[in-house]
Scaffold this active site. Structure first.
Site, PDB file in Angstrom:
ATOM      1  N   GLY A 183      42.779 -34.407 -52.404  1.00 44.78           N
ATOM      2  CA  GLY A 183      42.064 -35.513 -51.777  1.00 44.78           C
ATOM      3  C   GLY A 183      42.059 -35.237 -50.291  1.00 44.78           C
ATOM      4  O   GLY A 183      41.729 -34.133 -49.877  1.00 44.78           O
ATOM      5  N   SER A 240      45.212 -28.360 -53.980  1.00 35.85           N
ATOM      6  CA  SER A 240      44.387 -28.645 -52.806  1.00 35.85           C
ATOM      7  C   SER A 240      45.213 -29.313 -51.690  1.00 35.85           C
ATOM      8  O   SER A 240      46.097 -28.658 -51.154  1.00 35.85           O
ATOM      9  CB  SER A 240      43.176 -29.477 -53.223  1.00 35.85           C
ATOM     10  OG  SER A 240      42.235 -29.545 -52.186  1.00 35.85           O
ATOM     11  N   ALA A 241      44.999 -30.587 -51.386  1.00 39.52           N
ATOM     12  CA  ALA A 241      45.818 -31.254 -50.365  1.00 39.52           C
ATOM     13  C   ALA A 241      47.300 -31.195 -50.736  1.00 39.52           C
ATOM     14  O   ALA A 241      48.171 -31.060 -49.872  1.00 39.52           O
ATOM     15  CB  ALA A 241      45.377 -32.710 -50.198  1.00 39.52           C
ATOM     16  N   HIS A 298      40.561 -23.992 -51.474  1.00 42.97           N
ATOM     17  CA  HIS A 298      39.086 -23.943 -51.638  1.00 42.97           C
ATOM     18  C   HIS A 298      38.505 -22.823 -50.769  1.00 42.97           C
ATOM     19  O   HIS A 298      37.394 -22.971 -50.244  1.00 42.97           O
ATOM     20  CB  HIS A 298      38.417 -25.259 -51.194  1.00 42.97           C
ATOM     21  CG  HIS A 298      38.840 -26.480 -51.951  1.00 42.97           C
ATOM     22  ND1 HIS A 298      38.265 -26.865 -53.133  1.00 42.97           N
ATOM     23  CD2 HIS A 298      39.776 -27.433 -51.669  1.00 42.97           C
ATOM     24  CE1 HIS A 298      38.820 -28.009 -53.547  1.00 42.97           C
ATOM     25  NE2 HIS A 298      39.739 -28.356 -52.681  1.00 42.97           N
ATOM     26  N   GLU A 343      38.991 -20.901 -55.132  1.00 39.04           N
ATOM     27  CA  GLU A 343      39.049 -21.882 -56.218  1.00 39.04           C
ATOM     28  C   GLU A 343      39.293 -21.146 -57.534  1.00 39.04           C
ATOM     29  O   GLU A 343      38.607 -20.167 -57.833  1.00 39.04           O
ATOM     30  CB  GLU A 343      37.750 -22.686 -56.283  1.00 39.04           C
ATOM     31  CG  GLU A 343      37.605 -23.613 -55.081  1.00 39.04           C
ATOM     32  CD  GLU A 343      36.374 -24.506 -55.168  1.00 39.04           C
ATOM     33  OE1 GLU A 343      35.514 -24.270 -56.041  1.00 39.04           O
ATOM     34  OE2 GLU A 343      36.282 -25.434 -54.355  1.00 39.04           O
TER      35      GLU A 343
END
Lengths: 240, 240
Positions: free
Chosen positions: A91, A124-125, A161, A197
């Site tokens: 997020g 991700s985050a 990413h 990714e």
């Protein structure tokens, strides 16, 4: 460091796969190896904690584990202290780190993971905050956290990413590589691993191996850029 | 606010134009109208101050003005206090704002511009720091500034280099619109004006007009998205 068990995913979604599907085998192996049935999900990087937890729970429960959301516990720190494994989802990295600091969770997560008492999965985050600092997130700085220093399970930075292209050929904004290059010129900068990714890092004590369905690019001070592939052992990065 | 004279460019480069060419007429008009011959260039958003100043000087000197770099003055604050016009160039917004704070220049620039004593031209990062805060920069957070609050010549946020697309169709990173949407969900968020490359804002006292060769998109809380075109008067945004 030598007890750390972690999986750091570039993202939860990868083109051609349903959510987390590309990481299913690695996540299941890691949890089963450590005899873990319950996974504590940290939804702080998104706004709707219930909805986000439900989405992750639907996927991971179907693999034979039981997911609960950290936000459903009255005492987040106690929940972390009682957990055997956490999954910090993606997020906004700034919102995620700010919330972790607001509950004083950054150091307790660091200590429990490095002592081998807590298995860490991040995406991700959730991968950005697992590293030394969030200096190489792609996210918009929507909130001012008390620090950019993060959990620090690995001594370098990750760019999740990662993609080796600008937004389009006529756009004049910086490319990803230029942005990472700007960071590497800072005196405090560490090496940056661009995780494509579909790729993930498996930290197993003092071993670091690239897993998943896509590779990574290592950026080092002085402009050095090295490509790594699935299966490569990059444990030397833990010694920085 | 009513004395403020500013030009806020989305970027210095725009596809199909040489550097700053699309903004030449507006920059010349603004400086001539105010009888200004000397422009103080602030190169703090990039690493090589001399090289960056030289590049800008080559372009703007050829239009009949004289550009000097702020870094060539022993006392930056004194140089700002003696200047009639500044141009803050693009690069990394975090590094730029951090350096402005380190020389205590944020409030002195704000005061002199709002009193009508200093004409402000900004591009990209130099436009981000002219707004309320840098919460909607696209840049990587390569350094931790003492605050995200910025010069505040306008009471809203700007997203420069605005583009309405993701990096490519299979990439799972957030689109620009999603990132701006995440910011707008924050309690402290203000409206965000996405300035397309080639567009600029002309602040003239209590008037705000879109200039240049490309338009802008206004994002407001609650998901409202409105397109504006070159020549549109959007002064209502100054009243927020």
């Amino acid at each position: 460091m030598f007890q750390c068990q972690a999986l750091l995913l570039s993202s939860s979604n990868c083109h051609g796969y349903s959510m987390l599907e590309f990481a299913k085998e690695e996540i299941c192996n890691l949890l089963e190896k450590n005899n873990i049935e319950n996974l504590l999900f940290v939804p702080y990087a998104q706004k709707n904690y219930d909805e986000y937890t439900k989405k992750i729970k639907e996927v991971i429960d179907s693999w034979g584990f039981s997911v609960s959301g950290l936000h459903t516990y009255a005492e987040p720190m106690e929940a972390i202290n009682n957990a055997q494994a956490i999954f910090i989802g993606g997020g906004n990295t700034f919102m995620l780190l700010n919330t972790l600091y607001s509950y004083n969770l950054v150091s307790v997560i660091r200590e429990r993971v490095l002592e081998g008492k807590l298995v860490y999965i991040g995406s991700s985050a959730g991968t950005n905050v697992a590293t030394k600092s969030i200096h190489t997130t792609n996210d918009m700085p929507i909130i001012y956290p008390p620090s950019f220093e993060a959990i620090g399970l690995v001594p370098f930075n990750i760019n999740p990413h990662y993609i080796d292209k600008s937004e389009n050929e006529t756009h004049k904004g910086e490319t990803r590589d230029q942005r990472i290059g700007e960071y590497l010129e800072m005196p405090h900068a560490k090496s940056v691993l661009g995780l494509k990714e579909g790729s993930m890092l498996h930290v197993d004590g003092d071993s670091l191996v690239l897993k998943g369905v896509a590779g990574a690019v290592l950026f080092q001070k002085g402009g050095k850029k090295t490509e790594y592939f699935v299966g490569d052992n990059i444990s030397f990065l833990l010694e920085e």
